[in-house]
Design a protein around this motif. Structure first.
Motif, PDB file in Angstrom:
ATOM      1  N   ASP A 158       0.870  -1.177   0.000  1.00 27.16           N
ATOM      2  CA  ASP A 158       0.000   0.000   0.000  1.00 27.16           C
ATOM      3  C   ASP A 158       0.908   1.228   0.000  1.00 27.16           C
ATOM      4  N   ILE A 159       1.121   1.792  -1.176  1.00 33.40           N
ATOM      5  CA  ILE A 159       2.018   2.938  -1.350  1.00 33.40           C
ATOM      6  C   ILE A 159       1.186   4.196  -1.593  1.00 33.40           C
ATOM      7  N   ILE A 160       1.492   5.250  -0.856  1.00 31.52           N
ATOM      8  CA  ILE A 160       0.766   6.506  -0.999  1.00 31.52           C
ATOM      9  C   ILE A 160       1.721   7.571  -1.530  1.00 31.52           C
ATOM     10  N   PRO A 161       1.559   7.993  -2.786  1.00 29.88           N
ATOM     11  CA  PRO A 161       2.384   9.098  -3.302  1.00 29.88           C
ATOM     12  C   PRO A 161       2.008  10.397  -2.590  1.00 29.88           C
ATOM     13  N   LEU A 162       3.007  11.147  -2.163  1.00 28.35           N
ATOM     14  CA  LEU A 162       2.779  12.419  -1.493  1.00 28.35           C
ATOM     15  C   LEU A 162       3.135  13.577  -2.424  1.00 28.35           C
ATOM     16  N   ASN A 163       2.824  14.751  -1.974  1.00 27.91           N
ATOM     17  CA  ASN A 163       3.193  15.962  -2.691  1.00 27.91           C
ATOM     18  C   ASN A 163       4.723  16.076  -2.774  1.00 27.91           C
ATOM     19  N   SER A 164       5.225  16.739  -3.800  1.00 30.43           N
ATOM     20  CA  SER A 164       6.663  16.991  -3.911  1.00 30.43           C
ATOM     21  C   SER A 164       6.912  18.489  -3.751  1.00 30.43           C
ATOM     22  N   PRO A 165       7.225  18.958  -2.554  1.00 28.21           N
ATOM     23  CA  PRO A 165       7.437  20.391  -2.333  1.00 28.21           C
ATOM     24  C   PRO A 165       8.577  20.934  -3.192  1.00 28.21           C
ATOM     25  N   ASP A 166       8.538  22.202  -3.480  1.00 30.08           N
ATOM     26  CA  ASP A 166       9.551  22.854  -4.301  1.00 30.08           C
ATOM     27  C   ASP A 166      10.772  23.168  -3.436  1.00 30.08           C
ATOM     28  N   LEU A 167      11.474  22.097  -3.081  1.00 24.24           N
ATOM     29  CA  LEU A 167      12.633  22.215  -2.196  1.00 24.24           C
ATOM     30  C   LEU A 167      13.872  21.637  -2.871  1.00 24.24           C
ATOM     31  N   PHE A 168      15.026  22.039  -2.351  1.00 26.84           N
ATOM     32  CA  PHE A 168      16.305  21.539  -2.840  1.00 26.84           C
ATOM     33  C   PHE A 168      16.932  20.604  -1.808  1.00 26.84           C
ATOM     34  N   VAL A 169      17.638  19.618  -2.321  1.00 24.72           N
ATOM     35  CA  VAL A 169      18.289  18.616  -1.477  1.00 24.72           C
ATOM     36  C   VAL A 169      19.792  18.761  -1.629  1.00 24.72           C
ATOM     37  N   ALA A 170      20.479  18.946  -0.515  1.00 23.20           N
ATOM     38  CA  ALA A 170      21.943  18.906  -0.491  1.00 23.20           C
ATOM     39  C   ALA A 170      22.348  17.607   0.187  1.00 23.20           C
ATOM     40  N   ALA A 171      23.265  16.881  -0.425  1.00 21.61           N
ATOM     41  CA  ALA A 171      23.688  15.601   0.154  1.00 21.61           C
ATOM     42  C   ALA A 171      25.191  15.444   0.022  1.00 21.61           C
ATOM     43  N   VAL A 172      25.763  14.773   0.995  1.00 23.42           N
ATOM     44  CA  VAL A 172      27.179  14.438   0.942  1.00 23.42           C
ATOM     45  C   VAL A 172      27.324  12.940   1.156  1.00 23.42           C
ATOM     46  N   LYS A 274      25.439  26.162  -0.647  1.00 18.51           N
ATOM     47  CA  LYS A 274      26.267  26.573   0.485  1.00 18.51           C
ATOM     48  C   LYS A 274      26.410  25.428   1.489  1.00 18.51           C
ATOM     49  N   ILE A 275      25.309  24.741   1.748  1.00 20.19           N
ATOM     50  CA  ILE A 275      25.327  23.611   2.681  1.00 20.19           C
ATOM     51  C   ILE A 275      26.199  22.487   2.134  1.00 20.19           C
ATOM     52  N   ALA A 276      26.084  22.218   0.833  1.00 21.92           N
ATOM     53  CA  ALA A 276      26.901  21.160   0.223  1.00 21.92           C
ATOM     54  C   ALA A 276      28.383  21.472   0.361  1.00 21.92           C
ATOM     55  N   ARG A 277      28.739  22.737   0.182  1.00 20.46           N
ATOM     56  CA  ARG A 277      30.155  23.116   0.316  1.00 20.46           C
ATOM     57  C   ARG A 277      30.656  22.918   1.734  1.00 20.46           C
ATOM     58  N   LEU A 278      29.835  23.255   2.726  1.00 19.42           N
ATOM     59  CA  LEU A 278      30.312  23.085   4.102  1.00 19.42           C
ATOM     60  C   LEU A 278      30.376  21.607   4.484  1.00 19.42           C
ATOM     61  N   MET A 279      29.487  20.804   3.908  1.00 16.44           N
ATOM     62  CA  MET A 279      29.569  19.354   4.113  1.00 16.44           C
ATOM     63  C   MET A 279      30.896  18.821   3.580  1.00 16.44           C
ATOM     64  N   LYS A 280      31.229  19.252   2.371  1.00 14.18           N
ATOM     65  CA  LYS A 280      32.483  18.806   1.754  1.00 14.18           C
ATOM     66  C   LYS A 280      33.680  19.249   2.568  1.00 14.18           C
ATOM     67  N   SER A 281      33.660  20.494   3.019  1.00 12.44           N
ATOM     68  CA  SER A 281      34.767  21.039   3.801  1.00 12.44           C
ATOM     69  C   SER A 281      34.994  20.239   5.074  1.00 12.44           C
ATOM     70  N   ALA A 282      33.896  19.813   5.721  1.00 15.64           N
ATOM     71  CA  ALA A 282      34.018  19.059   6.975  1.00 15.64           C
ATOM     72  C   ALA A 282      34.768  17.753   6.763  1.00 15.64           C
ATOM     73  N   TYR A 283      34.509  17.085   5.642  1.00 20.88           N
ATOM     74  CA  TYR A 283      35.203  15.817   5.380  1.00 20.88           C
ATOM     75  C   TYR A 283      36.597  16.033   4.795  1.00 20.88           C
ATOM     76  N   ASP A 284      36.762  17.101   4.028  1.00 23.56           N
ATOM     77  CA  ASP A 284      38.095  17.416   3.515  1.00 23.56           C
ATOM     78  C   ASP A 284      39.075  17.657   4.661  1.00 23.56           C
TER      79      ASP A 284
END
Length: 308
Positions: A158-172, A274-284
């Motif tokens: 039983d899968i319920i598709p939800l709304n997709s908000p106009d947001l951006f995802v930063a991932a590391v 900006k968040i992606a850059r700080l994520m990268k910096s933390a691991y660098d």
């Protein structure tokens, strides 16, 4: 169609508080899978990557899905699949789900779209079971449906598709491996009623925020009092990255799937970058190789990019 090529997206499972029930598709990274329909009952798997994954169908995440479909149909048709995997196994970005969902989707397309999306999820879960020992669908569902999905139940599906908000995802994705099976083993078997009630409130708030495009409510609900405190110890720099991301304007975020990848949601692309850059910096800073991604939520999921 006799041949198709798919673009199969990475996914972020759990969305912090929705363990095993919430998932989200993103645009980057993604795997590419090429399918050929065969007139003989062979299943041929070929990997065009450097991860050393098994190519024997019964031991391969995509292969086991195709075997289950073949068994169900009693078909004498087979498949040749070439996998260009860009989502690293053990990344927490749905690598095994991409292979499993891609296999179910690709086979269905070549067979004339005979299965519903729920049935494709059913077959794809055999791949997740091979990879992690558990038939879960929190990565598979958004991969197949696109956007954000709620897995209300896997039996029955039983899968319920939800709304997709106009947001951006930063991932590391730091280049350390956390196996889903290992990350499950360290979880507590019992939780307090107090924590359960708080978690239920967060899940309800998050789903409501997603459906109503209420970014403030989404941010307030991206909190996990059960899973994250345990799993975060497996991920270097997790607390620092989360704190700095929130200070930089993230709505919230946390562990992507079982980790080690970390994701954050932001209202604007420049904030996510900006968040992606700080994520990268933390691991660098500590010498851990890492890859960063900035993407909108992917409403389409798996896409056919070529067919013949």
């Amino acid at each position: 169609m006799k041949r198709i090529r798919l673009r199969v997206p990475a996914t972020v499972a759990n969305l912090v508080c929705g363990f095993d029930i919430l998932g989200m598709a993103v645009h980057k990274p993604y795997d590419e899978m090429e399918f050929k329909l065969l007139d003989t009952p062979e299943i041929i798997i070929k990997h065009k990557d450097s991860f050393g994954l098994p190519e024997e169908p019964s031991k391969n995440v995509a292969g086991i899905v195709l075997l289950k479909i073949q068994e169900y149909l009693g078909s004498n048709k087979g498949f040749e699949v070439i996998i260009h995997k860009h989502i690293k196994p053990g990344s927490g970005l749905g690598s095994s789900a991409a292979s499993a969902a891609g296999a179910a989707f690709g086979a269905n397309a070549l067979l004339g779209n005979i299965f519903s999306r729920e049935e494709m999820v059913h077959f794809a879960m055999f791949g997740e079971e091979l990879a992690s020992g558990v038939r879960h669908a929190d990565n598979i569902a958004p991969c197949i449906y696109g956007g954000i999905t709620l897995v209300k139940s896997t039996n029955p599906i039983d899968i319920i598709p939800l709304n997709s908000p106009d947001l951006f995802v930063a991932a590391v994705h730091p280049q350390v491996e956390v196996k889903t099976s290992d990350a499950r083993q360290i979880l507590k078997k019992n939780i307090t009623l107090k924590n359960a009630v708080e978690q239920w409130g967060n899940i309800a708030g998050l789903v409501t925020g997603i459906q109503q495009n209420d970014f403030s409510l989404i941010g307030r609900s991206l909190n996990d009092v059960i899973i994250e405190p345990v799993r975060s110890i497996l991920i270097p720099k997790f607390d620092e990255i989360k704190t700095k991301s929130l200070e930089a304007g993230a709505l919230g975020g946390g562990i992507s799937g079982s980790g080690p990848s970390i994701f954050m949601l932001a209202e604007k692309r420049e904030t996510a970058e900006k968040i992606a850059r700080l994520m990268k910096s933390a691991y660098d800073e500590i010498g851990i190789e890492n890859f960063i991604y900035v993407s909108k939520i992917n409403p389409a999921g798996i896409e056919i990019v070529e067919k013949a």
